[in-house]
Design an enzyme around this catalytic site. Structure first.
Site, PDB file in Angstrom:
ATOM      1  N   ASN A  62       0.931  -1.561  -0.155  1.00 34.61           N
ATOM      2  CA  ASN A  62       0.143  -0.249  -0.240  1.00 34.61           C
ATOM      3  C   ASN A  62       0.887   1.207   0.433  1.00 34.61           C
ATOM      4  OD1 ASN A  62      -2.629   1.913   0.618  1.00 34.61           O
ATOM      5  ND2 ASN A  62      -3.432   0.417   1.255  1.00 34.61           N
ATOM      6  N   ASP A  63       1.001   1.964   0.997  1.00 37.93           N
ATOM      7  CA  ASP A  63       1.851   3.295   1.849  1.00 37.93           C
ATOM      8  C   ASP A  63       3.799   3.225   0.588  1.00 37.93           C
ATOM      9  OD1 ASP A  63       0.379   3.838   2.910  1.00 37.93           O
ATOM     10  OD2 ASP A  63       1.255   2.819   5.124  1.00 37.93           O
TER      11      ASP A  63
END
Length: 208
Positions: free
Chosen positions: A134-135
């Site tokens: 994700n990040d």
């Protein structure tokens, strides 16, 4: 690890970037388009790609899907494609987490590429397959100066010709912020458990 995330040691240990407000994420997603893809259609892209870059993340670790990832890579290479693994130094929950899991699945070490080496490769990749990350793939770190993660080095998967993101849901990652990659023009979302989805992809690629 702290250098890779552009954050202090105490912040890494004790706090997320954002507040993890799922309601806010849902509201802000209201006017954006998410393109969902089926395993069958994703498999067609993977089966005929010349270069696939796989980005393993925490979602792969949670579902213990590293063996299915290796099987998928094997099937793609049987069809003449090249598979490379992009490793972010803080993917997962500890430094080297992805390396350990992929080594357990007997993925050759020479197929694993550090961030600085693999980033220039994304522009020529036919498909970037993001598995539960994700990040570390959020373009906001590069594009949005107001983002809490601005300045954090990321894997530049958004530059690939096609991006397939495998996730259980649209929930944010550790940073607690929305990932603009999910709404990108080149991005398709394959929702579901990583192990189940990868097992389906392996079968579909094998018979494509």
């Amino acid at each position: 690890m702290c250098k890779a995330m552009n954050r202090s040691f105490s912040n890494v240990l004790f706090g997320a970037f954002g507040g993890g407000d799922l309601t806010a994420v849902a509201k802000s997603a209201g006017n954006k388009t998410v393109r969902e893809i089926s395993a069958e259609d994703a498999a067609i892209q993977l089966a005929y790609a010349q270069l696939v870059i796989i980005v393993p993340g925490y979602g792969m670790a949670v579902s213990q899907a590293q063996h299915q990832v290796r099987e998928l890579a094997d099937e793609i290479e049987k069809r003449g494609g090249t598979v490379k693994f992009a490793i972010h130094p803080v993917a997962g929950r500890m430094p080297g987490h992805m390396n350990v899991l992929l080594a357990e699945a007997n993925v050759p070490y020479d197929k694993l590429y550090d961030m600085d080496v693999i980033n220039p490769e994304f522009e020529r990749a036919d498909v970037a397959l993001v598995i539960g990350a994700n990040d570390i793939v959020n373009p906001a770190a590069r594009n949005d100066t107001s983002s809490p993660i601005h300045g954090m080095p990321i894997l530049e998967v958004d530059k690939a010709k096609s991006v397939i993101v495998m996730k259980r849901s649209m929930n944010p990652g550790f940073a607690g912020i929305e990932n603009e990659l999910f709404y990108g023009e080149r991005t398709s979302m394959l929702f579901g458990d990583a192990k189940a989805s990868l097992t389906k992809l392996v079968s579909e690629v094998r018979h494509a």
